[in-house]
Motif scaffolding. Structure first.
Motif, PDB file in Angstrom:
ATOM      1  N   ILE A   1     113.282  37.522 -40.242  1.00 54.57           N
ATOM      2  CA  ILE A   1     112.518  36.750 -39.139  1.00 54.57           C
ATOM      3  C   ILE A   1     113.115  37.299 -37.925  1.00 54.57           C
ATOM      4  O   ILE A   1     114.186  37.475 -37.864  1.00 54.57           O
ATOM      5  N   PRO A   2     112.512  37.376 -36.673  1.00 54.61           N
ATOM      6  CA  PRO A   2     111.403  36.400 -36.315  1.00 54.61           C
ATOM      7  C   PRO A   2     110.146  36.339 -36.832  1.00 54.61           C
ATOM      8  O   PRO A   2     109.145  35.617 -36.369  1.00 54.61           O
ATOM      9  N   ARG A   3     109.372  37.453 -37.427  1.00 56.42           N
ATOM     10  CA  ARG A   3     108.276  37.200 -38.131  1.00 56.42           C
ATOM     11  C   ARG A   3     108.305  36.132 -39.015  1.00 56.42           C
ATOM     12  O   ARG A   3     109.260  36.019 -39.913  1.00 56.42           O
ATOM     13  N   LEU A   4     107.282  35.055 -38.970  1.00 55.63           N
ATOM     14  CA  LEU A   4     107.532  33.933 -39.443  1.00 55.63           C
ATOM     15  C   LEU A   4     107.510  33.827 -41.235  1.00 55.63           C
ATOM     16  O   LEU A   4     107.244  34.776 -41.880  1.00 55.63           O
TER      17      LEU A   4
ATOM     18  N   TRP B   1     105.287  35.763 -43.848  1.00 59.42           N
ATOM     19  CA  TRP B   1     104.485  36.920 -43.253  1.00 59.42           C
ATOM     20  C   TRP B   1     104.970  38.164 -44.062  1.00 59.42           C
ATOM     21  O   TRP B   1     106.069  38.312 -44.467  1.00 59.42           O
TER      22      TRP B   1
ATOM     23  N   SER C   1     105.602  43.189 -40.229  1.00 60.09           N
ATOM     24  CA  SER C   1     106.884  43.030 -39.201  1.00 60.09           C
ATOM     25  C   SER C   1     106.388  43.900 -38.292  1.00 60.09           C
ATOM     26  O   SER C   1     105.425  44.869 -38.243  1.00 60.09           O
ATOM     27  N   SER C   2     107.339  43.967 -37.055  1.00 63.73           N
ATOM     28  CA  SER C   2     107.057  44.910 -35.893  1.00 63.73           C
ATOM     29  C   SER C   2     107.107  46.221 -36.546  1.00 63.73           C
ATOM     30  O   SER C   2     107.681  46.741 -37.231  1.00 63.73           O
TER      31      SER C   2
ATOM     32  N   SER D   1     104.106  39.543 -29.581  1.00 62.46           N
ATOM     33  CA  SER D   1     103.287  38.493 -29.365  1.00 62.46           C
ATOM     34  C   SER D   1     102.732  37.831 -30.457  1.00 62.46           C
ATOM     35  O   SER D   1     101.934  37.076 -30.763  1.00 62.46           O
ATOM     36  N   ALA D   2     102.781  38.818 -31.830  1.00 67.03           N
ATOM     37  CA  ALA D   2     102.229  38.385 -32.966  1.00 67.03           C
ATOM     38  C   ALA D   2     102.524  36.908 -33.320  1.00 67.03           C
ATOM     39  O   ALA D   2     101.398  36.232 -33.866  1.00 67.03           O
ATOM     40  N   THR D   3     103.517  36.461 -33.287  1.00 65.58           N
ATOM     41  CA  THR D   3     103.985  34.991 -33.705  1.00 65.58           C
ATOM     42  C   THR D   3     103.919  34.234 -32.590  1.00 65.58           C
ATOM     43  O   THR D   3     104.282  32.892 -32.986  1.00 65.58           O
TER      44      THR D   3
ATOM     45  N   ASP E   1      99.116  29.460 -30.669  1.00 60.34           N
ATOM     46  CA  ASP E   1      97.803  30.014 -29.969  1.00 60.34           C
ATOM     47  C   ASP E   1      97.914  29.441 -28.600  1.00 60.34           C
ATOM     48  O   ASP E   1      97.369  30.174 -27.471  1.00 60.34           O
TER      49      ASP E   1
END
Length: 524
Positions: free
Chosen positions: A245-248, A251, A254-255, A363-365, A368
């Protein structure tokens, strides 16, 4: 015998007991005396696992001594924020029972008690990444790296602190508060792996796994006086990042610049942990494996060394310049071929590319609505306006990203060409030793001071992000101390997949450079 190995193996152990300092064991040897075994929880990991393997100490006994050390040290430091002693005791007992029944160890980390960064999911253990949104998050599965630690026999005792969603270069969050620097309360431990680096520096864990996109692994290591290795990353990382995490949570991706790597007090422990972590993701394990090349050189005199000591793009302070001069002289006296005017790439161009790619991947996570607001705001800023770098990068079209990625591949080629003429590159790790903690200061108002001049807050990471966009391995090596007694460090960058060579160079440099100070909590 290197000075740093001597300190880690004997000073940390006998200093804790108030005994005269004995001769240190060579790397790979275990501790055999009753006195040294009683303080084994403060020894390097390679000595702990050797003693466990030889049954000189049980995993349960080692764990209990480490937990007692936690009770003394961690309350003031706040490096370990979640501790599951009951689960750790059960795991230690299982390791002891397995060894007793089979005569075999569970793996290379058999019975070793360690902590894990709170950004990595651990099954059944609260994992927050410092965010109130995840304050009650208890994963049902392990991150891939954590699964490898368990399979190797490690006993996971708890989680170490991070800034909220790992998005700062000092360590504090609304759930657990601030982690202090092990050497000075008014200095930062760095971020985002501030908790892991502080834990290793103070003996709360002999090794740790940190994560690094923009220096999150290496900057805290530099500020806390420990070693850290950013591992190689090509199309895929050599250490799986799933479960970070921070990719939720949940998921699978990852980056594209994120890596995981070991933190330790000795190069030997980096090597030990790298051997566990460098493995394909589970989905790839049936078809291929990772075998990092072994070092081909045995002494410094065989190396072609580039030294990039300072640069107008990111000036370092006088103490850091003096340190790099000392390193240059030591390496040259050791017989190495030294290039002191080396400039592999344009510093400013590399830094701007890194920023663009970092803002884009972050910006991925984004929710919207927030991302839609970013697009609207970016459209109001003229193209090429420096003030729009963040928003234009964060909202770039896919074609723009593809162009930026092509620039990255050309930069990788430039580095590869450089390493046909040089074996390693030595640079500063940061412009200064650990800077003042600014947790209470809003980010836009933060700054650092270099030789009395105010500089941008994020310039702390400029030197270590040279390796980030191109996926090169980079190791931070603690060397000497500042006038205030703070540890200082250098960075060594090598060609893609030269991770083990960098560790070998760190061992060789430890023989000719002054050792960094040890954290008071490790030797008190």
């Amino acid at each position: 015998m290197s000075r740093r190995t001597l300190l880690a193996a004997s000073a940390a152990v006998t200093g804790a007991l108030g005994l005269a300092r004995p001769a240190a064991a060579a790397e790979g040897e275990s501790l055999t005396t009753a006195a040294s075994t009683s303080a084994l929880h403060l020894a390097p990991a390679y000595q702990q696992v050797a003693a466990l393997r030889a049954r000189q100490i049980s995993a349960r006994t080692l764990l209990e001594r480490l937990l007692a050390h936690h009770a003394k040290v961690n309350p003031a430091l706040n490096a370990v924020v979640t501790l599951d002693a009951d689960a750790a005791r059960a795991a230690a007992d299982r390791a002891d029972q397995y060894l007793a029944q089979t005569g075999r160890t569970l793996g290379p980390l058999h019975g070793l008690p360690i902590t894990v960064k709170d950004a990595l999911e651990v099954k059944g253990m609260r994992t927050t990444s410092g965010s109130p949104d995840f304050s009650n998050h208890v994963p049902a599965t392990d991150a891939d790296a954590v699964a490898l630690l368990r399979a190797a026999g490690a006993v996971i005792i708890g989680k170490t602190n991070v800034p909220t969603m790992c998005q700062d270069i000092q360590t504090s969050n609304p759930i657990f508060g601030k982690t202090k620097n092990p050497f000075a309360d008014d200095r930062t431990a760095g971020g985002s792996s501030g908790g892991p680096a502080a834990a290793v520096a103070t003996g709360l864990s002999s090794i740790e796994v940190g994560s690094d996109l923009g220096g999150s692994l290496r900057l805290p290591a530099a500020y806390c006086g420990v070693y850290a290795l950013r591992t190689s990353r090509g199309a895929s990382p050599i250490v799986s990042t799933r479960g970070h995490i921070p990719r939720l949570p949940g998921w699978a991706t990852s980056s594209d610049m994120l890596t995981l790597g070991p933190i330790a007090r000795t190069p030997a422990d980096l090597d030990l942990l790298l051997g566990v972590l460098a493995a394909p993701a589970p989905a790839d394990g049936a078809a291929w494996k990772i075998e990092l090349p072994a070092p081909t050189k045995t002494c410094l005199s065989q190396y072609r060394v580039g030294i990039w000591a300072d640069d107008a793009f990111c000036r370092v302070d006088g103490a850091t310049r003096a340190l790099l001069d000392q390193v240059l002289n030591a390496v040259r006296q050791a017989g190495a071929q030294v290039d002191a005017s080396t400039r592999p790439v344009n510093f400013g161009d590399s830094d701007k590319l890194f920023q663009r790619l970092m803002y884009a991947t972050a910006s991925a996570t984004a929710p919207d609505a927030a991302f839609a607001a970013d697009i609207e705001a970016a459209d109001k800023i003229p193209a090429g306006d420096p003030s729009g770098l963040f928003l234009h990068s964060r909202t770039m079209r896919h074609r723009d990203w593809l162009v930026a990625d092509e620039t990255r591949q050309k930069l990788r080629a430039a580095w590869a060409d450089y390493f046909t003429q040089h074996d390693i590159l030595i640079t500063p790790a940061a412009p200064t030793a650990a800077v003042l903690d600014q947790t209470s200061v809003p980010v836009p108002q933060r700054f650092i001071t270099v030789d009395g001049a105010k500089r941008g807050y994020f310039e702390q990471t400029a030197w270590i992000t040279l390796a980030s966009p191109v996926g090169l391995p980079s190791i931070v090596v603690p060397v000497g101390q500042s006038a205030e007694g703070l540890p200082m460090s250098i960075q060594i960058i090598g060609p893609y997949l030269s991770d083990r060579t960098l560790i070998a160079v760190a061992k060789l440099l430890a023989q000719v450079l002054p050792a960094a100070p040890k954290a008071p909590a490790l030797t008190a």
